[in-house]
Design an enzyme around this catalytic site. Sequence first.
Site, mmCIF file in Angstrom:
data_model
loop_
_atom_site.group_PDB
_atom_site.id
_atom_site.type_symbol
_atom_site.label_atom_id
_atom_site.label_comp_id
_atom_site.label_asym_id
_atom_site.label_seq_id
_atom_site.Cartn_x
_atom_site.Cartn_y
_atom_site.Cartn_z
ATOM 1 C CE LYS A 67 8.446 -2.740 -5.863
ATOM 2 N NZ LYS A 67 7.216 -2.424 -5.095
ATOM 3 N NE ARG A 111 2.960 -2.478 -5.266
ATOM 4 C CZ ARG A 111 3.177 -3.420 -4.355
ATOM 5 N NH1 ARG A 111 2.331 -3.639 -3.351
ATOM 6 N NH2 ARG A 111 4.278 -4.150 -4.417
ATOM 7 C CB THR A 138 3.513 5.988 4.315
ATOM 8 O OG1 THR A 138 4.663 6.667 4.796
ATOM 9 C CG2 THR A 138 3.269 6.350 2.867
ATOM 10 C CG ASP A 224 4.450 -6.320 3.987
ATOM 11 O OD1 ASP A 224 4.833 -6.705 5.108
ATOM 12 O OD2 ASP A 224 4.871 -5.285 3.446
ATOM 13 C CE LYS A 228 6.392 -6.550 8.408
ATOM 14 N NZ LYS A 228 6.332 -5.459 7.411
#
Lengths: 314, 314
Positions: A67, A111, A138, A224, A228
């Site tokens: 990816k 996902r 989103t 993530d 954060k």
Amino acid sequence: VKVIGIEAIKKALGRVNLMLAIEDGFVAYSQGEAVVPPIADLRFDKPPGEVHIKYGYLKNDDYYVVKIASGFYENSKAGLPSSNGLMLLFSQRTGEPLVLLQDNGLLTDVRTAVAGAIAAKYLAPKAVSRIGILGTGTQARLQLRYLKSLTPCREVLVWGRSELGLERYLKDMTEDDFSLRVALAPRELAETCNLIVTTTPSREPLLFAKDIRPGTHISAIGSDAPGKQELEPAILQKAQRLVVDSLSQCKERGEMAHALRQGLVAEASAVELGHIITGERKGRTAEDQITVADLTGIAVQDIQIAKAVYEALM
Amino acid sequence: VKVIGIEAIKKALGRVNLMLAIEDGFVAYSQGEAVVPPIADLRFDKPPGEVHIKYGYLKNDDYYVVKIASGFYENSKAGLPSSNGLMLLFSQRTGEPLVLLQDNGLLTDVRTAVAGAIAAKYLAPKAVSRIGILGTGTQARLQLRYLKSLTPCREVLVWGRSELGLERYLKDMTEDDFSLRVALAPRELAETCNLIVTTTPSREPLLFAKDIRPGTHISAIGSDAPGKQELEPAILQKAQRLVVDSLSQCKERGEMAHALRQGLVAEASAVELGHIITGERKGRTAEDQITVADLTGIAVQDIQIAKAVYEALM
């Protein structure tokens, strides 16, 4: 290589059982059956941008996946989306390229949302009275949509920093058959919701341990990357069950990283989602427990969604 | 993303100045203008296979490139080529994918051959009396072909382990207007050629210092991974000029790695090809010098050839 565009990918997504595919991915990962090396990165200065290359495979499977995702934050000046993404699926038997999914990041978004739904499936209380959503982007949308099949609850309390974001979120999610109210502060969610999903890019706690009621499940999605944070680390200490997608990754970049650094939880107290799915470890065992799922996103999710889309298209 | 197949790539290669493009790449690399992180790898057991992901960009350029190359050595059982490869070119301004070059490894072969030609351009003696080639594979062919524009010499002495390989090589290269003889041993090349290219997968020296005559240039191409070796390390010590494509990489995996380990050369004695091309450092300064180019292959070559092909196709 055949290139599949976004519309064909959307159609294919409607024909696959993503929950099952991604559960299988988490199980393979926790069984040591996934080969997922560290992420490869490129950074750019002028204009600022970043590229992340994630790649890997499941042992005894037919495929490997690469990816390539990017964020170029000045794209909006030119009216372009800031993120781009594509996935390449190859044969694990011969190395041959099979398909390029030009999904522009959609499959990563989906996902991630499906992982939240899987966490809720194993950890949410049976009777969800109200769903709380932190954030209006989103993931705030997709997480809610993917919860639909798991709970009949359609009562939602949402909190966000942006008035415009909230307005749009209310409109879209109302059209999606949810009944929404806006919270004035994140605390309101803790006080009135027993299934909470956090989806913001916050770098400081938004939810605090003293406000979390017994019987609540929290899926923490936003944290993530190192730095954060959406949850006060004491929430992880207070929880009867702390579940992570990847122990090694959550130690570095999840909510768990903060709690570990403060000595509030031990590494051994966290359980991987893959071990909950197989039943090797227990998820929620009583309605009044507090549970937390710390989800940072792992490459097996990419592998599994790319495979599912490819097989639906064949 | 537009996918360009092998036939269109071959046509485009005929229209581009690869020497110039790849010289620019070596210069940018040696000036610190290239961002090329460590190679990302995947390995497979059943069946055995390996995947290498190389990626990077030149600063102040328009593109970034990701190359995915694989070798699955049991493919031949099924009548398939063992190697696969493709390159993806993206915009460095927006992150958008621009083209997928499905070259099946051809561009890697060609950029490797062009690097050999560049080394010969700056290091070979003016009067090449005979070209010596070790090996009979793809590089043995391409290296010779890309030398054509640099020297009028068409006399070639070739050595290889396989009778069949030699037979095919003689046939193909004779058709390519070369006049060939087969050497009974590598030593014969050292004794009668003053431009030698080594292209084998050998793991022990084939050429020895005592046999190398003054006025010889050797381009060492085969040793591109730790453990591989074609030259006795004393040859590097004997040479008046030792040139490498990448100092950092040749320390790990080139002929230079062996010479360094044995203490026969100092790191500071090697010069990067990029510094020779700009004239910052000198190449050959006398006809009777011995020069060695240790070429392990660097990602800027991939970047430059992918760009050149893309721009020729636009």
